[in-house]
Structures are given as structure tokens and as C-alpha cells.
Design a protein around this motif. Structure first.
Motif, PDB file in Angstrom:
ATOM      1  N   GLY A 117       0.813  -1.598   0.131  1.00 56.37           N
ATOM      2  CA  GLY A 117       0.225   0.032   0.361  1.00 56.37           C
ATOM      3  C   GLY A 117       1.459   1.356   0.223  1.00 56.37           C
ATOM      4  O   GLY A 117       2.005   1.119   0.273  1.00 56.37           O
TER       5      GLY A 117
ATOM      6  N   ILE B 104       0.592   5.624   1.044  1.00 57.68           N
ATOM      7  CA  ILE B 104       0.416   6.579   2.174  1.00 57.68           C
ATOM      8  C   ILE B 104       0.515   8.241   0.653  1.00 57.68           C
ATOM      9  O   ILE B 104       1.232   8.315   0.179  1.00 57.68           O
ATOM     10  CB  ILE B 104       1.020   7.104   3.319  1.00 57.68           C
ATOM     11  CG1 ILE B 104       1.307   5.735   4.379  1.00 57.68           C
ATOM     12  CG2 ILE B 104       0.241   8.275   4.273  1.00 57.68           C
ATOM     13  CD1 ILE B 104      -0.058   5.211   4.734  1.00 57.68           C
TER      14      ILE B 104
ATOM     15  N   THR C 119      -3.664  10.236   3.648  1.00 56.59           N
ATOM     16  CA  THR C 119      -4.603   8.378   3.040  1.00 56.59           C
ATOM     17  C   THR C 119      -4.057   7.491   3.275  1.00 56.59           C
ATOM     18  O   THR C 119      -2.930   7.284   2.776  1.00 56.59           O
ATOM     19  CB  THR C 119      -6.045   8.706   2.409  1.00 56.59           C
ATOM     20  OG1 THR C 119      -5.460   9.261   0.899  1.00 56.59           O
ATOM     21  CG2 THR C 119      -7.280   9.810   2.663  1.00 56.59           C
ATOM     22  N   ARG C 120      -4.757   6.372   3.625  1.00 60.82           N
ATOM     23  CA  ARG C 120      -4.034   5.439   3.419  1.00 60.82           C
ATOM     24  C   ARG C 120      -4.579   4.261   2.306  1.00 60.82           C
ATOM     25  O   ARG C 120      -5.529   4.283   2.451  1.00 60.82           O
ATOM     26  CB  ARG C 120      -3.939   4.287   4.724  1.00 60.82           C
ATOM     27  CG  ARG C 120      -3.641   5.723   6.002  1.00 60.82           C
ATOM     28  CD  ARG C 120      -4.113   4.254   7.277  1.00 60.82           C
ATOM     29  NE  ARG C 120      -3.636   4.992   8.355  1.00 60.82           N
ATOM     30  CZ  ARG C 120      -3.962   4.533   9.628  1.00 60.82           C
ATOM     31  NH1 ARG C 120      -4.026   3.157   9.856  1.00 60.82           N
ATOM     32  NH2 ARG C 120      -3.667   4.874  10.874  1.00 60.82           N
ATOM     33  N   HIS C 121      -4.059   3.419   1.994  1.00 60.82           N
ATOM     34  CA  HIS C 121      -3.907   2.831   0.683  1.00 60.82           C
ATOM     35  C   HIS C 121      -3.600   1.504   0.394  1.00 60.82           C
ATOM     36  O   HIS C 121      -2.503   1.753   0.555  1.00 60.82           O
ATOM     37  CB  HIS C 121      -4.298   3.451  -1.334  1.00 60.82           C
ATOM     38  CG  HIS C 121      -5.147   4.736  -1.062  1.00 60.82           C
ATOM     39  ND1 HIS C 121      -6.875   4.856  -1.551  1.00 60.82           N
ATOM     40  CD2 HIS C 121      -4.704   6.672  -0.416  1.00 60.82           C
ATOM     41  CE1 HIS C 121      -6.719   6.526  -0.951  1.00 60.82           C
ATOM     42  NE2 HIS C 121      -5.875   7.309  -0.868  1.00 60.82           N
ATOM     43  N   ALA C 122      -4.627  -0.145   0.667  1.00 59.61           N
ATOM     44  CA  ALA C 122      -3.631  -0.620   1.515  1.00 59.61           C
ATOM     45  C   ALA C 122      -4.674  -1.186  -0.353  1.00 59.61           C
ATOM     46  O   ALA C 122      -5.057  -1.391  -1.300  1.00 59.61           O
ATOM     47  CB  ALA C 122      -4.575  -1.401   1.785  1.00 59.61           C
TER      48      ALA C 122
ATOM     49  N   THR D 193      -5.596  -4.837   4.975  1.00 58.41           N
ATOM     50  CA  THR D 193      -5.910  -3.256   5.196  1.00 58.41           C
ATOM     51  C   THR D 193      -5.417  -2.265   6.200  1.00 58.41           C
ATOM     52  O   THR D 193      -4.106  -2.012   5.887  1.00 58.41           O
ATOM     53  CB  THR D 193      -6.707  -3.875   5.801  1.00 58.41           C
ATOM     54  OG1 THR D 193      -6.587  -4.058   6.933  1.00 58.41           O
ATOM     55  CG2 THR D 193      -7.970  -5.180   5.896  1.00 58.41           C
ATOM     56  N   THR D 194      -5.704  -0.845   6.002  1.00 54.22           N
ATOM     57  CA  THR D 194      -5.023  -0.269   6.019  1.00 54.22           C
ATOM     58  C   THR D 194      -5.141   0.019   7.322  1.00 54.22           C
ATOM     59  O   THR D 194      -4.821   0.610   8.403  1.00 54.22           O
ATOM     60  CB  THR D 194      -6.065   1.141   5.418  1.00 54.22           C
ATOM     61  OG1 THR D 194      -7.446   1.218   6.039  1.00 54.22           O
ATOM     62  CG2 THR D 194      -5.632   1.275   4.430  1.00 54.22           C
ATOM     63  N   GLU D 195      -6.436  -0.683   8.600  1.00 58.41           N
ATOM     64  CA  GLU D 195      -6.308  -1.239   9.522  1.00 58.41           C
ATOM     65  C   GLU D 195      -4.274  -1.749  10.174  1.00 58.41           C
ATOM     66  O   GLU D 195      -4.061  -1.708  11.353  1.00 58.41           O
ATOM     67  CB  GLU D 195      -7.055  -2.188  10.350  1.00 58.41           C
ATOM     68  CG  GLU D 195      -8.300  -1.475   9.878  1.00 58.41           C
ATOM     69  CD  GLU D 195      -7.840   0.385  10.418  1.00 58.41           C
ATOM     70  OE1 GLU D 195      -8.330   0.246  11.686  1.00 58.41           O
ATOM     71  OE2 GLU D 195      -8.647   0.774   9.866  1.00 58.41           O
TER      72      GLU D 195
ATOM     73  N   PHE E 178       0.844   0.437   8.813  1.00 59.54           N
ATOM     74  CA  PHE E 178       0.047   1.913   8.024  1.00 59.54           C
ATOM     75  C   PHE E 178       0.054   2.988   8.712  1.00 59.54           C
ATOM     76  O   PHE E 178      -0.068   4.197   8.085  1.00 59.54           O
ATOM     77  CB  PHE E 178      -1.286   1.405   7.325  1.00 59.54           C
ATOM     78  CG  PHE E 178      -1.376   0.682   6.043  1.00 59.54           C
ATOM     79  CD1 PHE E 178      -1.460   1.209   4.957  1.00 59.54           C
ATOM     80  CD2 PHE E 178      -1.271  -0.019   5.899  1.00 59.54           C
ATOM     81  CE1 PHE E 178      -1.693   0.878   3.326  1.00 59.54           C
ATOM     82  CE2 PHE E 178      -1.447  -1.376   4.443  1.00 59.54           C
ATOM     83  CZ  PHE E 178      -1.503  -0.842   3.300  1.00 59.54           C
TER      84      PHE E 178
ATOM     85  N   GLU F 240       1.918   6.850   7.893  1.00 61.93           N
ATOM     86  CA  GLU F 240       1.214   7.651   7.720  1.00 61.93           C
ATOM     87  C   GLU F 240       2.277   8.404   9.067  1.00 61.93           C
ATOM     88  O   GLU F 240       2.070   9.659   9.045  1.00 61.93           O
ATOM     89  CB  GLU F 240      -0.699   7.567   8.082  1.00 61.93           C
ATOM     90  CG  GLU F 240      -1.150   8.733   8.120  1.00 61.93           C
ATOM     91  CD  GLU F 240      -2.464   8.529   8.853  1.00 61.93           C
ATOM     92  OE1 GLU F 240      -2.683   7.482   8.137  1.00 61.93           O
ATOM     93  OE2 GLU F 240      -2.946   9.255   9.333  1.00 61.93           O
TER      94      GLU F 240
END
Lengths: 258, 647, 257
Positions: free
Chosen positions: B203, B205, B215-218, B479-481, B485, B489
């Protein structure tokens, strides 16, 4: 806009050609008017009138929606706003259109409905008109006149126009309006082809020139009549133009007196 | 750092076919379970995003411009090569391959170049089908021209706007997929970090440049197609926004950076006019077909021309030095880009330069106009002459044009294997951002070919291969969790806050200019050990100064061009140091890299195939720790290494 | 030495999309006549930064007139007074010492200001997304010479395709209409044999999107053509109108299953 415009463009030319018959003599224009009114069935005349009014309504409706949409599309204008190549006529279509609408209403009231207050319209009595030679004898309905001893129906459009244009402000308004019509057409005539996609770079130049020519022809064609009236070149003819020989007026008068 | 190039076995011409057969496939109904991030929307990124979406993957595409259509691929003028042999003049896949390897001064990987040459024909077909209005002959078939000194006519073109038309083709394919919902497009978004989970790229940032939001993108794979780093020179023909940040952030996360010292300097640009200049403009190389390049023989005459006291037209024939014709009689004014650029620089170094800054040489059409008439010249170059006049205000029909070399393209970039996968698994790199196909020097009309080859015909296969190997069970698992990430970030945020809070006195642009000056002087057209060592010290000092005396006005909550530039310049300063290290390490002259210590007696580049036939790949080790060099040996099984000669 | 000039700039400043903007007046000194308009704005930015003020935000990128990023109305004309020139290719020698220059963003409802001179032109992207493409999956193309295209057609398509999507047409149009942009893209794709299969669908969809985005209607005044930095001709609008009318008629009489 383009399709309703096309109908109106064609109508304007027909109307102008009709009007110009005044220069061929009262008998010609009056006979033309008579034919329009009496030879065609009334329904046809009304159909044409309604189509024209409808077209104008469509033209106005389209213009109003377009204008409203266009206003909405630019809520904030420029501090400085320069025009590079748009013609004056193209930018003033709204104004010329609105003034033309006012003119058309007046024009219809004046010459078709014949109910403009302050204008002198002819009384119902035919006799009085002929005999008294009312100065501004605007004709409201068809009247019978004699020609070669025969009674014929006519519209004395000649007198109506001459009398109408003798009023200076009527003429002035008419000339200004036809001038605006000329402007409206110099953009509209060519623009109409663009809107339906029948134009390219080459034809744009040609059509722009044609539109300019068309506009001027229409302007001159219409405006020349009030000018001629003001200049005294066109005169009233109480006989409705059907009496072309000396002595016949007397005959008519005589017959009416009976 | 593992530099396994994964070149398939077998004869050169069968490598790509057999590799395609051996790749893992993803079942069409499973593709929608995967997501792929594509950073950049130029020829490589745009075409990759569109093609991957066409196959059924869920794609997120990011660009810093306000629309994907504005990527700098759009500015390419000349054309795109393909070995169609439509002209029946002896072109073939092998000849294009050979020319490209030779043109790259034998510093590119054979297998990659051969594949590029193989798919070049498909690119033209694809673009024509997409509606690219290539130039046509009256019979309706495609027109070609010879370009960049090639012996065959293999260049396809759309007026002088080939890059624009090819990009708009890729953009329209991308737009279709955006409309269908298969691609989520993020305009005005800048990638500021790469996120790795268990060693794989998972992903990114990004900063929304319009709102300032991070924002985060996975995703299951990341494709970087973020262009070249020419703006490290401050003045280049690149767009203002072109930057190395995405690639450099990935480098810091473990991606090897290969051959950063390979930069291309284009000889025919409009000279710098003053210290307020922001950008250099390229004039088409075709001008050299008729223009003669000269400077006065006498430095004093040049000085008078610079002051406007002497009219260049009044300089007598005997007082002019047509230096390219003198040095390279057989190629004359058409000598290759790197050679012509250096010759112009030498003339200026001797004080014989013209233009108000002394950095310019004449490109004179006087003789051509005399020979062919003004109308013929106008037909050939009218639009270029107009462009020149628009920018400089001079009329080139009357007074000679002035030109000077400018940075135009960067051959170096993130190291990738045959699959275009970087040293970080799951991170692929396409287009100018990778190092793969042009070796030490790029030929004209090859950049567009490479970008589209990567995007339309290589990445859609190799990314699928990677995803297939990972297995569908893992699709979308990260995931972005994931804490990685949050960590990334937080890093980005801390860096942004730091940039805003230094509170010094110097603007990012000013630092950028100073950086550009160092790089241009020491790591430009001619490089020396001494100069490069000095430059590294200067850059380290500049970096310190940057982080203590930078002033960024405004805040992080919206459009802030100062903050954007500050972040990019910070990366450029570090990257510039890496460039200089690479140039220092490479004790030879090859292509765009010219070390003054390594030249023949008459000043020509001297390659050292015995010791330097490798790609130099740098591994990031830490902020103040020297990066580590790794080498990928370049093995030439098909092409014999030879010295380029243009005498 | 190059001549320099001092200028007064009236620039639209707006903090964000939601705030109200206003004109600010600045002076810039010693602008060399060889610099581009955007380099002159760079100078202003550096001056402002020097004073600790935020520089003027404006979109720009390639600075060679092809990316279509730059977008500002200069003294009432999008991209300024030079014909067929983007703001980035406009040079200061076309201005004179002591001149006052007004700089405004594109003004149109579908292009809201995001900051200062930066506007959101994403409606253009959405118009393209709705139909401005020729569907051809990568890998499915026939040989490029299999479909001959006459030189005239290719040249015409290229004339249309030269559009850089800057939005000056919308900015210049008294109605903020996007007909020149849409017309150029439709003309480009509809004129090529490859684009014929989707012609009607493309035309109807792009016009519907364009209208839905809130652009005004075309009144054929031609200001768009005058402002276009790539001199895209009004013919492209006529072409769009023609194809739109044909598509409408065909659509009206299409067989109903």
C-alpha cells in the motif's frame, strides 16, 4: 432555437416580399391582402397564424431557458471581461430579441388586430369613409368596392400602411425594429446552420456574409416603406386601389350614394 | 539485496513467449478479489491502470496533476519507434533491439530490450485502435520518418505532438475504466510513502494536495510509474511537478536504485535567459538537419555578441568555428545527443559562448536559407521557428537561433527484474521511473515505446503472475488497519510537520536552485572525481542547511505549493547525493555519463567494459550512512560490444 | 541586457473553496521581458514568501503549452492577449512597464475555485469517462495498417485531438459552455473509422454528461475559438451538433424489441 429561427427567417422574407408589393401600386398590395384573407379558407389563415405565433413562443421559450441556464453556468463574472471575436450582434441577441418581441406585439396590435389606442381607425360606415375621406382611414374589415361596375371585396392595406407610417413615431419604431431585426438575423441566420451542424470553416465565412446580406436586405426591404411614406412617395388611395382610371371614383361615389 | 534479474531461459527471441506461458494466471472471476495501486498516470501508469482494469482487477490510480491527462508524457514531441518495417527498408525486431542496445552504450539488459522491440509493433496497433491520429500517407497507410540518426524509418508520429496523442489514447482507455468503476482515480494526490507488510509492498500513504488530508491505501500490489528525476537539476525540460519523491520513498523502504548517474542532456534547447527562469524548452532535434552549429573562434568576439555590440551575422566566415563539423566530419551537425551537448559545453567553457549568459551556441540557418530558399525552410521548420520566436522574441530567419543543452531524460531509476518488479516484492516499476531499457543513453522516440510497452504489454502479465503466485486466499487480506500503515502515516505526518516548523529564512525554491546548480556543474555533461567529491560534501551541507533554515509559509490543510516543493526538494537533495556517488563510482565514460578522466586523446568517451559492464544498484542504509552498492552484471550473448564512433 | 519592467497585479485571492475571495493588489519589480507570465508569477510568489505571506496558488506543470494545466484569465482574456498561446507560453515582452494586469481564475459554475487561481476541472474528465474513448482492450487490436484512414481524415482528427483540455473555452464563453471541448473530442473520435461503432452512443452520452455538469448552452458567438490556445475550430461544434442530431433521430426511431 435554430429550427424555430428557420421558420421565422423564412416568414420574414415572405412578409417582406408581400409588403414590397405596395410599390407596385395600391391595387396589387390590396389584391394580395384580399387573396390572403378571402381566397384561403379562414382555417388555413388561422393555422398559419397559430404556427407563427407558436414558433415565436418556442423561439422565446428556448431563448429564455438557454439564458437562464447560461446565467446559472456563470454565477460569478469577471472583473475585466474582454471580447475577442464575438460579433456585436451575437452578443446582443437577447436585447435585440426582447425589443423585437415588443415590436411584434405592437405590430400585430397595430396592423392585424388593429386596436392600438390613439390610432384612428375607420368607422364602420363605408359611405362615410369614401365620402368624408377620413384622414387616417385604417381599415378594420374587408369592404366592398366597385370595379367596372362589379362589387368586389378588398382590404385597403395600402391606406392602412400609409396612414400608419405617417405617424412619425410609428415609422421610427418600425425602422429601429427592422434595424434590430437585421442585427438579429446577421447572427441568427448563420448560427442556425451551425446549430444543426451544417457549417464548416469555409461555409461559416460564406454563411456569415450571406447572413449579413440577408439582414440588410430584410432591413432595407422593410424600412423603405415607412421612409417612402414619410418622403411622400406612397400615398393613400381611398378607392382601395381598384379604381385606376379617372372618372371611376365618381362612379363609385355615385353608386354608393344610391 | 537480491538482484536476480529472472531472465527467462532459452534463445533471445523466445524468452518472452516462453515466459508468458510459464507465468501464473489468475482466473478471471478471481481477479476482482485483487486490488492494485498504480501511482502515476502517464504513458506507463495510465496504460497499466487501464489494462489491469480491463482484465478485471480493481485498480486505484493516483496522480499529482488535476487530471490524469496532464502527465508529462504529454510533452514528448518527436515520435515512437516500432519495428514494423512498413517502409521495407530493412527494419526488424532484431535491428531495433540492436540499435537500442548500441545506442544505450551497452549498458542495458539484452532480454528486456529485445522484449521491448518485440512488442513495439503491438503498441502501434493498440494506439491506432484507440484512436491515436497518427500521420498517414495519402493511401491511408501509416507514415514513418527517420529520427534521431536511425538508419531506417521506423518512427511513427502525430505531428509534433506524438506524446500528447499517445497519452490521450491511454487516458481515454483509463477514463473508460474509471467510468465503469473499475479504476478509482485520485487526482491531486501525491504518494509520500510506501507501505510494506512482511517484506511485500502492500500500500501507499498519499496526501490529497487539495485538502491536505493524508490517506492510507492498501492493495495486493503496487505499480510505480512516476517518471524521471530530471528536476534534480532545477532547470530541465521536465514539467514543474516532476519529482523523485515516490521513487525515493520506495528506495528508502528497500528498493534498489540503479544507475542514477545516467542522465540525458539534449543539445537543442533554448538557452537560459536569466535567473528567474523556471524551465527549459526543447527544440526538435530535426533542426540540426539544416542548421549549422557554431560559435566565434575568438572569445572577444563572443563577448561583444553577448553585449549586443556585434551582430552575429557580421561575423566573417573565417572567424566562425563550426565545431561539430570540425570535430566529427562524417556526422557533422548530426552527431549524437551526448556528443553534441558536450562539444557545445566545451565551446562555452572556453568563453566563446553566446546568449546573454554566455551559455549558448548558434544554430544558423543562413546557409540553408541561401541554398533552399526561405520558403523551403519555412515549410520544414515553420512551427519550430514560430515557437522559438514566441519564446525568445528573435526571428530565426534573420538572426541565428541560439541553443544550449538541457537535461531531458533520466535513464537511471529503480532497479527492476525482467518482470519489472523491484527489489521489494509486489512493487513494480514502469516507464521512465525504472532503469531497464535504455542503458546509459536513450535513443530518440524510444521513451514513448518503453512507457507503453511496460503499461500495455508487460505489467498486465507480470503483475498477474505475482498475484497468482501469492494465491487468492491472500487477496485483499492486508487492510489499512495494519500497524504498518499507521507507522508510515505517522512518519509522513512528522515529516510534514517538521518541514512546516523549521522556521528558517530560505524558500524551497531557493534551495532547489542551489541544488540544481551543484548537480549541473558537477554531475552534468562532464564529471570529475574531484568535482563529484566536492559535490557530495556540498550536498550534505545543503541538506543540513535545508533542515535548519527552510521556510515554508502556509499550512498543511490545503493547496500549498511551498510545502509540496519543500518535500520534493528534500528528496532531491538526498537523491542528488546518490547520483554523485554513482557517477563517482563509475570510473568510465558511457552514454550520458562522461568522466573527464576517462576519455580518448581526442576527447571521446572511453568505456570500460571489463570493469563496468554492470548496473550499479544502490541500497539505502540510513540517513547518514553511505549507501551500499550492488552489481547486476550485464551479459551480452547476442550483441558484440564495440566502441561507438561518429567521426 | 534584457529590458525589465515594473508591474501592478490585481490578483484574485481565495483561501479555499468555501471562503469568499477578493482581489489583492501587488507590485512586482524588475520583471525581465524574456520571462514567461508564470515566471513573473513565480517572482511574485518569492516576494510574498519573503514577507512570510502565502504565494498565489495556480495550476501549472509542463510550461511548454501542452499539458493544459495553466488556467488564468489575464486582463479579461483566458490565457491572456496573445492568440493561440497558453499562459505559460505568454512572454512578458507583450506587456509594458507600469502596466496593471488583472488575473482571475476561470469563472464557471462547474469549475469551482479551490484556491486563488486554482479551479476544479474534473467535469471535463467525467465527460470523457462517459464516452470519450474508443473501446479497444489492450491486446485486441488489428494491425494498424489493416484499416486505412485517408490523410484528410487523419489530419482532421488530429486538428480536433490537439485539444489540451485547459478549459479556456469554458472560461471565455459568455455562457460558460463546454461545447468546444466536447465537440473537439467527439469530432476526433467520431471521424475515425475505429470510432464509428460507438459514435451515436458516445455523442449522446458525452452531451448528456456535459449538460448534467451544469455548463451553459452554446450561442455560437465564437469566443471559445478565439481563446483556445490550440486554435480548435468552431467546426468541431458544428460536427458535434450534426452527430448529435443524427444520433437523436436514430435513437428516436430505433427498433423496439
Amino acid at each position: 432555437m435554430a429550427l424555430s429561427g428557420l421558420v421565422l427567417v423564412l416568414f420574414v422574407m415572405g412578409h417582406m416580399l408581400g409588403n414590397l408589393q405596395i410599390f407596385l401600386g395600391p391595387e396589387v398590395i390590396n389584391a394580395y391582402a384580399y387573396k390572403l384573407h378571402e381566397l384561403l379558407p379562414a382555417s388555413a389563415l388561422w393555422a398559419v397564424r397559430l404556427v407563427l405565433l407558436g414558433t415565436i413562443a418556442v423561439h422565446i421559450w428556448a431563448a429564455v431557458t438557454l439564458t437562464l441556464d447560461n446565467r446559472k453556468a456563470r454565477p460569478q463574472g469577471y472583473l475585466e471581461d474582454k471580447v475577442v471575436q464575438a460579433s456585436y450582434s451575437s452578443r446582443t441577441m437577447r436585447m435585440s430579441g426582447i425589443i423585437l418581441l415588443a415590436f411584434i406585439i405592437f405590430h400585430i396590435a397595430h396592423f392585424t388586430v388593429r386596436a392600438v389606442p390613439g390610432m384612428q381607425y375607420e368607422s364602420e360606415s363605408k359611405e362615410s369613409r369614401i365620402l368624408e375621406k377620413t384622414e387616417v382611414p385604417l381599415v378594420k374589415d374587408g369592404e366592398a368596392v366597385l370595379k367596372n361596375g362589379q362589387e368586389e371585396m378588398t382590404f385597403n392595406v395600402n391606406d392602412m400602411m400609409v396612414a400608419g407610417f405617417k405617424v412619425w413615431w410609428v415609422s421610427a419604431f418600425y425602422i429601429i425594429a427592422t434595424g434590430l431585426l437585421c442585427m438579429h438575423l446577421t447572427h441568427g441566420f448563420s448560427s442556425m446552420f451551425q446549430s444543426v451542424g451544417l457549417r464548416n470553416g469555409l461555409w461559416r465565412r460564406r454563411l456569415d456574409r450571406a447572413a449579413l446580406a440577408y439582414g440588410w436586405v430584410v432591413f432595407i426591404g422593410f424600412a423603405i416603406i415607412p421612409i417612402a411614406v414619410m418622403a411622400g412617395l406612397l400615398k393613400q388611395d381611398p378607392t382601395g386601389g381598384l379604381v385606376s382610371q379617372v372618372g371611376e371614383t365618381a362612379a363609385i361615389t355615385e353608386s354608393l350614394e344610391k | 539485496m537480491n538482484l536476480d534479474s529472472k531472465i527467462p531461459e532459452g534463445p533471445l527471441s523466445e524468452k518472452w513467449s516462453s515466459h508468458k506461458f510459464n507465468m501464473k494466471l489468475v482466473n478471471p472471476s478471481n481477479r476482482r478479489k485483487y486490488s492494485v495501486i498504480v501511482v502515476g498516470s502517464g504513458l506507463a501508469g495510465g496504460s497499466a491502470a487501464a489494462s489491469l482494469a480491463e482484465q478485471g482487477y480493481n485498480v486505484s490510480c493516483f496522480c499529482y496533476q488535476d487530471s490524469p491527462r496532464r502527465a508529462h508524457s504529454i510533452a514528448a514531441q518527436g515520435g515512437i519507434n516500432a519495428s514494423k518495417n512498413y517502409q521495407n527498408d530493412g527494419d526488424s525486431v532484431y535491428r531495433l533491439f540492436y540499435d537500442t542496445v548500441k545506442g544505450g552504450d551497452y549498458r542495458a539488459r539484452e532480454a528486456n530490450v529485445y522484449r521491448l522491440s518485440e512488442v513495439s509493433s503491438d503498441i502501434i496497433d493498440q494506439c491506432a485502435a484507440n484512436g491515436v491520429p497518427f500521420a498517414r500517407e495519402y493511401g491511408g497507410l501509416l507514415a514513418n520518418r527517420s529520427f534521431g540518426g536511425a538508419q531506417v524509418s521506423r518512427t511513427f508520429y502525430a505531428r509534433g505532438q506524438t506524446g500528447q496523442q499517445l497519452l490521450l489514447g491511454a487516458y481515454s482507455a483509463l477514463s473508460k475504466q474509471i467510468g465503469l468503476g473499475k479504476v478509482k482515480m485520485f487526482n491531486r494526490h501525491e504518494m509520500l510513502d510506501l507501505v510494506k507488510v512482511d517484506g511485500h509492498a502492500k500500500g501507499i500513504i498519499v496526501r490529497n494536495m487539495a485538502t491536505g488530508e493524508l490517506t492510507r491505501h492498501a492493495s495486493d500490489a503496487v505499480v510505480l510509474a512516476t517518471g524521471g528525476y530530471g528536476n534534480v537539476f532545477f532547470l530541465s525540460t521536465n514539467a514543474q511537478g516532476c519529482n523523485v519523491t515516490a521513487a525515493y520513498r520506495a528506495h528508502k523502504r528497500g528498493a534498489g536504485m540503479a544507475n542514477p548517474c545516467y542522465t540525458q542532456i539534449h543539445p537543442t534547447c533554448i538557452p537560459v535567459h536569466g535567473d528567474k527562469q523556471s524551465k527549459l524548452t526543447l527544440m526538435s532535434e530535426s533542426l540540426r538537419n539544416d542548421g549549422r552549429i557554431w560559435t566565434p573562434k575568438d572569445a572577444e568576439v563572443a563577448a561583444k555578441i553577448r553585449k549586443g555590440e556585434t551582430d552575429p551575422n557580421s561575423v566573417a566566415e573565417d572567424d566562425r568555428d563550426y565545431f561539430l563539423e570540425r570535430k566529427y566530419p562524417s556526422f557533422g551537425n548530426l552527431a549524437p545527443r551526448d556528443i553534441s551537448s558536450r562539444a557545445a559545453k566545451e565551446a562555452c567553457d572556453e568563453g566563446r559562448g553566446v546568449a546573454s549568459t554566455g551559455l549558448g551556441v548558434f544554430l544558423d540557418f543562413r546557409d540553408a536559407i541561401k541554398r533552399d530558399g526561405q520558403n523551403t525552410i519555412k515549410e520544414r521548420y515553420g512551427n519550430l521557428f514560430d515557437m522559438y520566436q514566441c519564446i525568445t522574441g528573435d526571428n530565426p530567419y534573420e538572426t541565428p537561433m541560439m541553443i544550449f543543452p538541457a537535461v531531458h531524460y533520466t535513464m537511471g531509476g529503480l532497479w527492476v527484474d525482467y518482470n519489472l518488479e523491484s527489489t521489494i516484492p509486489g512493487m513494480f516499476v514502469g516507464g521512465e521511473a525504472n532503469f531497464s531499457d535504455h542503458g546509459a543513453n536513450r535513443l530518440g522516440a524510444s521513451a514513448l515505446m518503453q512507457g507503453l510497452s511496460d503499461g500495455y504489454f508487460v505489467l498486465p502479465y507480470t503483475v498477474g503472475n505475482y498475484l497468482g503466485k501469492q494465491g487468492v486466499a491472500d487477496a485483499g487480506k492486508v487492510t489499512t488497519e495494519h500497524p504498518a500503515f499507521a507507522e508510515a502515516e505517522a512518519n509522513v505526518k512528522a515529516r510534514t510537520d517538521k518541514l512546516l516548523s523549521i522556521g528558517g529564512t530560505e524558500s524551497p525554491r531557493s534551495f532547489h536552485k542551489r541544488l540544481g546548480h551543484i548537480i549541473w556543474e558537477q554531475c552534468g555533461m562532464a564529471r570529475s572525481k574531484e568535482g563529484l567529491e566536492g559535490a557530495i560534501k556540498d550536498l550534505q551541507a545543503l541538506r543540513k542547511e535545508f533542515w535548519t533554515n527552510l521556510r515554508v509559509v502556509g499550512d498543511a490543510d490545503g493547496i500549498n505549493p511551498e510545502l509540496e516543493r519543500a518535500g520534493r526538494v528534500a528528496d532531491f537533495i538526498e537523491f542528488g547525493e546518490l547520483m554523485c556517488r554513482d557517477a563517482l563510482m563509475r570510473e568510465e565514460s558511457c552514454g550520458g555519463h562522461f568522466r573527464v578522466e576517462h576519455q580518448t586523446e581526442d576527447g571521446e568517451a572511453l568505456r570500460d567494459d571489463e570493469n563496468f559492464a554492470f548496473a550499479g544498484v544502490w541500497e539505502y542504509k540510513g540517513d547518514d550512512i553511505e549507501p551500499q552498492l550492488h552489481k547486476e552484471s550485464l551479459i551480452y550473448e547476442n550483441v558484440e560490444l564495440a566502441t561507438r564512433s561518429y567521426k | 541586457m534584457e529590458k525589465t519592467m515594473d508591474l501592478t497585479l490585481k490578483v484574485w485571492r481565495q483561501k479555499s473553496a468555501n471562503s469568499t475571495g477578493t482581489f489583492e493588489t501587488y507590485g512586482v519589480k524588475d520583471v525581465s521581458e524574456g520571462s514567461s507570465f508564470l515566471e513573473m508569477l513565480d517572482t511574485l510568489s518569492e516576494d510574498l514568501v519573503e514577507k512570510g505571506k502565502e504565494p498565489v496558488a495556480f495550476d501549472h506543470d509542463c510550461r511548454e503549452g501542452i499539458c493544459g494545466s495553466c488556467s488564468m484569465t489575464i486582463n479579461g482574456i483566458p490565457h491572456g492577449p496573445e492568440k493561440a498561446t497558453t499562459a505559460c507560453q505568454l512572454h512578458m515582452r507583450h506587456f509594458h512597464d507600469g502596466q496593471t494586469i488583472t488575473i482571475e481564475p476561470w469563472r464557471a459554475k462547474p469549475f469551482p475555485v479551490i484556491k486563488d487561481l486554482v479551479v476544479d476541472r474534473s467535469p471535463f474528465d467525467r465527460i470523457i469517462q462517459s464516452g470519450g474513448f474508443i473501446t479497444s482492450r489492450a491486446g485486441s487490436a488489428v494491425d494498424a495498417n489493416a484499416i486505412p484512414i485517408s490523410k484528410a481524415t487523419a489530419d482532421y482528427a488530429m486538428d480536433a485531438a490537439a485539444c489540451i483540455g485547459c478549459g479556456a473555452c469554458v472560461a471565455a464563453c459568455p455562457n460558460a459552455s463546454a461545447m468546444l471541448f466536447t465537440g473537439a473530442k467527439v469530432s476526433h473520435m467520431n471521424s475515425l473509422p475505429q470510432g464509428k461503432a460507438e459514435k451515436d452512443r458516445r455523442t449522446l452520452a458525452m452531451v448528456a454528461t456535459m449538460d448534467g455538469e451544469g455548463f451553459g448552452g452554446c450561442t455560437n458567438v465564437g469566443e471559445c475559438e478565439a481563446a483556445c490556445p490550440k486554435s480548435i475550430s468552431l467546426d468541431m461544434i458544428a460536427h458535434l451538433n450534426r452527430d448529435y442530431a443524427t444520433a437523436q433521430i436514430k435513437n428516436f426511431f430505433k427498433p423496439v424489441a
